[in-house]
Design a protein around this motif. Structure first.
Motif, PDB file in Angstrom:
ATOM      1  N   PHE A 125      21.616  48.999 -14.916  1.00  0.00           N
ATOM      2  CA  PHE A 125      21.307  47.603 -15.210  1.00  0.00           C
ATOM      3  C   PHE A 125      22.077  47.040 -16.404  1.00  0.00           C
ATOM      4  O   PHE A 125      22.103  45.827 -16.589  1.00  0.00           O
ATOM      5  N   ILE A 126      22.657  47.903 -17.235  1.00  0.00           N
ATOM      6  CA  ILE A 126      23.445  47.433 -18.379  1.00  0.00           C
ATOM      7  C   ILE A 126      24.848  48.012 -18.233  1.00  0.00           C
ATOM      8  O   ILE A 126      25.081  49.182 -18.519  1.00  0.00           O
ATOM      9  N   ARG A 127      25.759  47.171 -17.769  1.00  0.00           N
ATOM     10  CA  ARG A 127      27.137  47.645 -17.574  1.00  0.00           C
ATOM     11  C   ARG A 127      28.100  46.556 -18.023  1.00  0.00           C
ATOM     12  O   ARG A 127      27.841  45.370 -17.867  1.00  0.00           O
ATOM     13  N   PHE A 128      29.202  46.993 -18.612  1.00  0.00           N
ATOM     14  CA  PHE A 128      30.209  46.049 -19.105  1.00  0.00           C
ATOM     15  C   PHE A 128      31.422  46.060 -18.161  1.00  0.00           C
ATOM     16  O   PHE A 128      31.819  47.133 -17.702  1.00  0.00           O
ATOM     17  N   PRO A 129      31.994  44.889 -17.859  1.00  0.00           N
ATOM     18  CA  PRO A 129      31.682  43.565 -18.408  1.00  0.00           C
ATOM     19  C   PRO A 129      30.537  42.848 -17.720  1.00  0.00           C
ATOM     20  O   PRO A 129      30.143  41.773 -18.154  1.00  0.00           O
ATOM     21  N   GLY A 130      29.974  43.431 -16.660  1.00  0.00           N
ATOM     22  CA  GLY A 130      28.827  42.819 -16.013  1.00  0.00           C
ATOM     23  C   GLY A 130      28.752  43.183 -14.553  1.00  0.00           C
ATOM     24  O   GLY A 130      29.592  43.920 -14.020  1.00  0.00           O
ATOM     25  N   HIS A 131      27.729  42.652 -13.877  1.00  0.00           N
ATOM     26  CA  HIS A 131      27.539  42.941 -12.461  1.00  0.00           C
ATOM     27  C   HIS A 131      28.408  42.048 -11.576  1.00  0.00           C
ATOM     28  O   HIS A 131      28.707  42.417 -10.443  1.00  0.00           O
ATOM     29  N   ALA A 132      28.784  40.887 -12.097  1.00  0.00           N
ATOM     30  CA  ALA A 132      29.620  39.972 -11.322  1.00  0.00           C
ATOM     31  C   ALA A 132      31.090  40.350 -11.470  1.00  0.00           C
ATOM     32  O   ALA A 132      31.468  41.181 -12.309  1.00  0.00           O
ATOM     33  N   GLU A 133      31.943  39.733 -10.651  1.00  0.00           N
ATOM     34  CA  GLU A 133      33.376  39.960 -10.769  1.00  0.00           C
ATOM     35  C   GLU A 133      33.881  39.402 -12.093  1.00  0.00           C
ATOM     36  O   GLU A 133      33.333  38.445 -12.645  1.00  0.00           O
ATOM     37  N   VAL A 134      34.948  40.005 -12.611  1.00  0.00           N
ATOM     38  CA  VAL A 134      35.464  39.639 -13.920  1.00  0.00           C
ATOM     39  C   VAL A 134      35.841  38.160 -13.971  1.00  0.00           C
ATOM     40  O   VAL A 134      35.553  37.462 -14.955  1.00  0.00           O
TER      41      VAL A 134
END
Length: 345
Positions: free
Chosen positions: A125-134
């Motif tokens: 649930f916490i991932r960089f840069p995020g769950h969406a496309e860059v």
């Protein structure tokens, strides 16, 4: 012989009376099903709707379930709701114990099970840069104030704790003279936390926390095509933009205004996190447990945000009253000047 027999009977009866007087009757208290309450009550007490609690139970059930049903053992939902109530209210353990009609030791074990179970899902649930496309992440930030190529906004927050034991007690006294851990978080434009560093004493400066993080090393190695935004507590680098310390009218002033507007997203995120989980306004635990609970609350915050649970009133985190450092690397200054001239000229 009859006299001796009578005496023995009397002695046995007296022993039974004394034994009953000092023995404790096992009482199994009535524990209601938390999901029997309406959603308004559930959100007020646990910060999640009925559907949200059921989702969390399905996610964490195998990690928090008791191995036995003997002695009226807690169900998975009851264990989960004890942890959620503590995170949401931040009250003393005995207050949670009274509210849930459960003894304090059981409450302690239940809370620990819940936050350790949530820690298992940090990387989910916490991932960089995020769950969406860059590109979508960058577009979200660009739409806020016109700064391009932004992957996240950074800030630290002080989580109060009780005085830790041991020789390193002084390391946890922050600039406002109370014991705390200093936690760094990064979020995207939707207030989802994308990175967390929860292991540092309160006296450690924000810039050092980022400088020694694994994320900083990955940026230095060129793993990410983008920049971060922060305040003047951080060093300006090629991949980390901070405000101009003394902006000139025109592009520099416009850049600072846009950076402040974009960076406000992390302030909002930290305020939502503290507003949703009041325990973060004062944890009466040792530093290691405080770090685990903070990470667990960050995971819950992301789950609540992604599931569009009700957003609590924002709890404004206090400003750190320290002098800004204005540590600017020449290469970082050059990148900042180029952005200011190209987009705010």
């Amino acid at each position: 012989m009859n006299v001796l027999f009578v005496k023995e009977v009397l002695i046995d009866e007296v022993a039974n009376i004394v034994s009953r007087a000092f023995s404790r009757e096992r009482i199994f208290r009535d524990r209601q099903d938390p999901l029997a309450h309406p959603d308004d009550y559930l959100y007020d007490q646990y910060r999640f709707s009925r559907e949200g609690i059921i989702y969390l139970q399905q996610l964490l059930g195998r990690h928090i379930a008791n191995q036995t049903e003997r002695s009226a053992a807690l169900t998975g939902v009851q264990t989960l709701c004890i942890g959620l109530r503590f995170f949401a209210t931040g009250t003393f353990l005995y207050a949670v114990s009274d509210a849930e009609n459960i003894c304090k030791s059981t409450v302690c074990r239940a809370i620990r099970r819940v936050y350790l179970a949530l820690k298992r899902y940090v990387s989910v649930f916490i991932r960089f840069p995020g769950h969406a496309e860059v590109d979508i992440i960058k577009e979200g930030f660009y739409a806020m104030a016109g700064i391009p190529n932004v992957l996240g906004v950074v800030d630290c927050t002080q989580i109060p704790i009780k005085a830790p034991p041991g020789p390193h007690e002084g390391d946890y006294i922050n600039t406002r003279a109370f014991y705390s851990i200093n936690v760094q978080m990064i979020c995207d434009s939707t207030c989802v936390i994308t990175n967390i560093e929860a292991k540092w004493p309160g006296a450690v400066l924000d810039d050092r926390i980022f400088n020694e993080s694994s994320l900083c090393a990955k940026f230095e190695q060129g793993h990410y095509d983008g920049i971060l935004l922060g305040d003047t507590d951080y060093t300006c680098r090629t991949f980390f933009m901070t405000p101009y310390p003394d902006p000139s009218p025109g592009p520099q002033a416009h850049f600072n205004a846009s950076l402040a507007k974009t960076r406000s997203k992390i302030v909002t995120t930290l305020g939502q996190l503290r507003g949703r989980f009041q325990c973060l306004n004062g944890l009466r635990v040792v530093p290691d447990r405080a770090c685990d609970i903070t990470v667990a609350c960050a995971v819950l915050h992301n789950i609540a945000t992604i599931r569009k649970e009700s957003t609590p009133p924002v709890c404004q985190p206090p400003d750190d009253d320290i002098e800004s450092l204005y540590l600017d690397e020449p290469d970082g200054q050059a990148v900042r000047d180029r952005i200011a001239a190209q987009y705010f000229g």
